[in-house]
Design an enzyme around this catalytic site. Sequence first.
Site, short mmCIF file in Angstrom:
data_model
loop_
_atom_site.label_atom_id
_atom_site.label_comp_id
_atom_site.label_asym_id
_atom_site.label_seq_id
_atom_site.Cartn_x
_atom_site.Cartn_y
_atom_site.Cartn_z
N ASP A 94 0.84 -1.18 0.00
CA ASP A 94 0.00 0.00 0.00
C ASP A 94 0.88 1.24 0.00
OD1 ASP A 94 -2.50 1.25 -0.04
OD2 ASP A 94 -2.45 1.59 2.11
N HIS A 101 -3.65 13.96 0.71
CA HIS A 101 -3.86 13.10 1.87
C HIS A 101 -2.67 13.19 2.83
CE1 HIS A 101 -4.95 9.72 4.37
NE2 HIS A 101 -3.90 9.03 3.98
N GLU A 162 -10.66 3.84 3.62
CA GLU A 162 -9.80 4.63 2.75
C GLU A 162 -10.15 4.29 1.30
OE1 GLU A 162 -5.80 5.56 5.39
OE2 GLU A 162 -5.66 4.12 3.74
N GLU A 164 -9.27 3.99 -2.31
CA GLU A 164 -8.02 3.82 -3.03
C GLU A 164 -8.26 3.26 -4.43
OE1 GLU A 164 -4.68 2.17 -1.10
OE2 GLU A 164 -5.29 2.79 0.92
N ASP A 182 -9.00 0.26 1.98
CA ASP A 182 -8.00 -0.11 2.97
C ASP A 182 -8.54 0.26 4.36
OD1 ASP A 182 -5.62 -0.80 4.23
OD2 ASP A 182 -4.73 1.17 3.92
N ARG A 186 -7.83 3.37 13.50
CA ARG A 186 -6.99 4.53 13.76
C ARG A 186 -6.41 4.57 15.17
NH1 ARG A 186 -5.64 5.78 8.68
NH2 ARG A 186 -7.41 6.52 7.44
N GLN A 189 -3.70 1.92 15.17
CA GLN A 189 -2.62 2.43 14.31
C GLN A 189 -1.83 3.54 15.02
OE1 GLN A 189 -4.03 4.11 10.65
NE2 GLN A 189 -1.99 4.58 9.87
N LYS A 202 -3.94 -2.00 10.18
CA LYS A 202 -4.27 -2.10 8.76
C LYS A 202 -4.50 -3.54 8.30
CE LYS A 202 -3.51 2.22 7.22
NZ LYS A 202 -4.43 3.00 6.36
N THR A 206 -8.79 -5.79 4.01
CA THR A 206 -8.69 -4.90 2.86
C THR A 206 -9.68 -5.42 1.82
OG1 THR A 206 -6.33 -4.51 3.26
CG2 THR A 206 -7.17 -3.97 1.07
N GLU A 307 -9.27 12.34 7.88
CA GLU A 307 -9.08 13.69 7.36
C GLU A 307 -10.24 14.62 7.72
OE1 GLU A 307 -7.46 14.26 3.34
OE2 GLU A 307 -7.29 12.07 3.25
#
Length: 342
Positions: A94, A101, A162, A164, A182, A186, A189, A202, A206, A307
């Site tokens: 990834d 971003h 996410e 992608e 993905d 958080r 992470q 992560k 996926t 975000e």
Amino acid sequence: MNLDVPYGVARPPGGEPRCVIRLGERAVDLSALDLPVPPGTFEADALNPFLALGEQAWADVHGRLEELADPQLPGWPLDEVELVLPVAVGDYVDFYSSRFHAENVSRLFRPGDEPLLPNWRRIPVGYHGRAGTVVVSGTPVRRPTGHLGPDAFGPEPMLDYELELAFVAGTEAVFGFALMNDWSARAIQGFEYQPLGPFLGKSFATSLSAWITPAAALNRYRVDGEPQDPEPAPHLRASEPRVLDLELEALRDREVICTTNARHLYWSPEQQLAHAMSNGATIRPGDLFGSGTVSGPEPSMRACLLETQGPFLADGEEIVLRGRTPDGAIELGEVRGTVLPA
């Protein structure tokens, strides 16, 4: 006729999975057609044997399919087959290829500092993910449990998506593109990522589209990317046009929460692949590469909840990712996933 069809793998009623193309509302059985490939290529339960044949074979098959294209080709209605993961993913990488971003996330955690670290404009930054938890669109995703801080352990409270654009490799070349989610934990992470980067936050899931759109079908939608400054190293220099003009969106329980475009990626798919191979690492047919979150310059183009600062995903919510060319001629296979409780 012009045949821009995606490839996939489907299990027909009472049968075993085999390779197909999507033609209208039908899954066409490639194993039943007279195509220029070795025997057994399309009887496989993944596209990997076809990907291993290389670019000339892909072009030959595409040309033959254009000659054969007919709504009555052998196959099944889409609603009668089970779509499965189209490739056996051996390795999954990834990347972090959207400048917007990268800058948005950096400003959240390092306000006041230069948002991009010195390496970001010089190489496509990425990490190795877990291939074994790549799942096909429609597979529910269970909320992970893990370390949320030094003395906290429990269900992930900040579950994120996410949006992608992924590509699948053949023999050292890009075979085709697909949407990818993905999923990101958080809090897990945030506690684990220093100093070695993403891991359990992560690797739990996926989601990949069931359909891979051939790269050749999208070449006419290539556009110039933003200028790369400084000029990349020789092995990463690319002629223009470099990136794909693909309109992307994310829906949360049927409400659009993001509209963006793959043209906002700073590093191209080919640059990502070249960088992955530049140290001598091997690429195998079916290897999967994600672009990283495809955010754009406007607030409506922020392609993950980190975000936008939430609210993060609740149990039972569904995320759907969609994509298309600007003229609507090609629809990428969507990605769906519903959150299950921890």
